[in-house]
Design a protein around this motif. Sequence first.
Motif, PDB file in Angstrom:
ATOM      1  N   GLU A   1      -6.467  12.245  20.087  1.00 57.72           N
ATOM      2  CA  GLU A   1      -5.241  11.837  19.393  1.00 57.72           C
ATOM      3  C   GLU A   1      -5.280  12.209  17.914  1.00 57.72           C
ATOM      4  N   GLU A   2      -6.469  12.077  17.318  1.00 56.63           N
ATOM      5  CA  GLU A   2      -6.631  12.340  15.890  1.00 56.63           C
ATOM      6  C   GLU A   2      -6.919  13.812  15.595  1.00 56.63           C
ATOM      7  N   ASP A   3      -7.021  14.615  16.661  1.00 61.25           N
ATOM      8  CA  ASP A   3      -7.310  16.047  16.531  1.00 61.25           C
ATOM      9  C   ASP A   3      -8.637  16.288  15.812  1.00 61.25           C
ATOM     10  N   VAL A   4      -9.653  15.541  16.193  1.00 59.80           N
ATOM     11  CA  VAL A   4     -11.006  15.718  15.647  1.00 59.80           C
ATOM     12  C   VAL A   4     -11.798  16.550  16.656  1.00 59.80           C
ATOM     13  N   PRO A   5     -12.197  17.772  16.301  1.00 61.89           N
ATOM     14  CA  PRO A   5     -12.823  18.678  17.277  1.00 61.89           C
ATOM     15  C   PRO A   5     -14.322  18.416  17.470  1.00 61.89           C
ATOM     16  N   LEU A   6     -14.634  17.221  17.947  1.00 63.04           N
ATOM     17  CA  LEU A   6     -16.015  16.864  18.230  1.00 63.04           C
ATOM     18  C   LEU A   6     -16.125  16.459  19.686  1.00 63.04           C
ATOM     19  N   GLU A   7     -17.030  17.103  20.417  1.00 63.16           N
ATOM     20  CA  GLU A   7     -17.286  16.728  21.804  1.00 63.16           C
ATOM     21  C   GLU A   7     -18.267  15.566  21.819  1.00 63.16           C
ATOM     22  N   VAL A   8     -17.944  14.515  22.532  1.00 63.14           N
ATOM     23  CA  VAL A   8     -18.811  13.338  22.655  1.00 63.14           C
ATOM     24  C   VAL A   8     -19.250  13.202  24.104  1.00 63.14           C
ATOM     25  N   LEU A   9     -20.558  13.173  24.319  1.00 66.04           N
ATOM     26  CA  LEU A   9     -21.126  13.061  25.654  1.00 66.04           C
ATOM     27  C   LEU A   9     -21.834  11.720  25.809  1.00 66.04           C
ATOM     28  N   PRO A  10     -21.950  11.238  27.037  1.00 65.87           N
ATOM     29  CA  PRO A  10     -22.626   9.951  27.253  1.00 65.87           C
ATOM     30  C   PRO A  10     -24.138  10.085  27.176  1.00 65.87           C
ATOM     31  N   GLY A  11     -24.784   8.958  26.931  1.00 73.82           N
ATOM     32  CA  GLY A  11     -26.234   8.902  26.866  1.00 73.82           C
ATOM     33  C   GLY A  11     -26.654   7.527  26.414  1.00 73.82           C
TER      34      GLY A  11
END
Length: 263
Positions: free
Chosen positions: A68-78
């Motif tokens: 929604e905020e157009d932040v180009p960061l991929e977040v993965l679980p862990g």
Amino acid sequence: MIDLHCHILPGVDDGPATMEDAVALARAHVEAGTSTVVATSHVSWDYQDNGPANLLPAVEALRARLAEEDVPLEVLPGAEIAMTRVDALDNGDLAALKLGGSAWLLIECPFSPSAAAFAPVLDVLQARGHRIVLAHPERCPAFHREPERLSAYVSQGMLTSLTAGAFVGSFGREVEKVAREFLAEGLVHSVASDAHDLRRRPPGIREHLLAAGLDPALTEWLGRDVPAAILGGDRIPMAPVTFPKPSRGGVLGRLRARTGSGR
């Protein structure tokens, strides 16, 4: 950069308190040159409610907000799993908490003076078929006292993830010295930010390693190439440069004296 160790989920541990704080932290990751982070919230008795049931939905909520905020960061679980919590987790829980759905668990090195209790936990995890990345061993007093144990774990196929700030003195001169010595001995496989917030523990990998004088190719290997291989299930690539020869003093001098090795 690919950051394998970051506390970015809001309201679950000692990372950002709110979703707004998490978004600000994500923006700072992007500004620091990071494209992917693994959300490694603490799974420990201090945060005993943390597990797949709450952490995986929190990752999805943060992903949606960043889109929604157009932040180009991929977040993965862990997760960053405390050794004392391992026995309370079944194989299904552990599988769900692996780094980005890979074969690897991030196991927190305790801030305790003895490593004698580490081996049973790590042996059980490996016997259960899990692969292990040891988080911030340079800040573990037990490995300062008994570096041969860390060397043995690496020989058994475990990997290490050191904190970028350690190489520039963020945790004191002794930790910086140990981090550099572990690197020289070939005991470092990846470097992460272990970011928690914008001020006390901010994001950043590349700038710290370059400021510490590391070769740019080695910086990319530690901050991108090895993390990518861990997440992708690929063979860990060879280091692109020869590690500098360590001094005979300090923690590695004790390591070589105890193991009978020398260079």
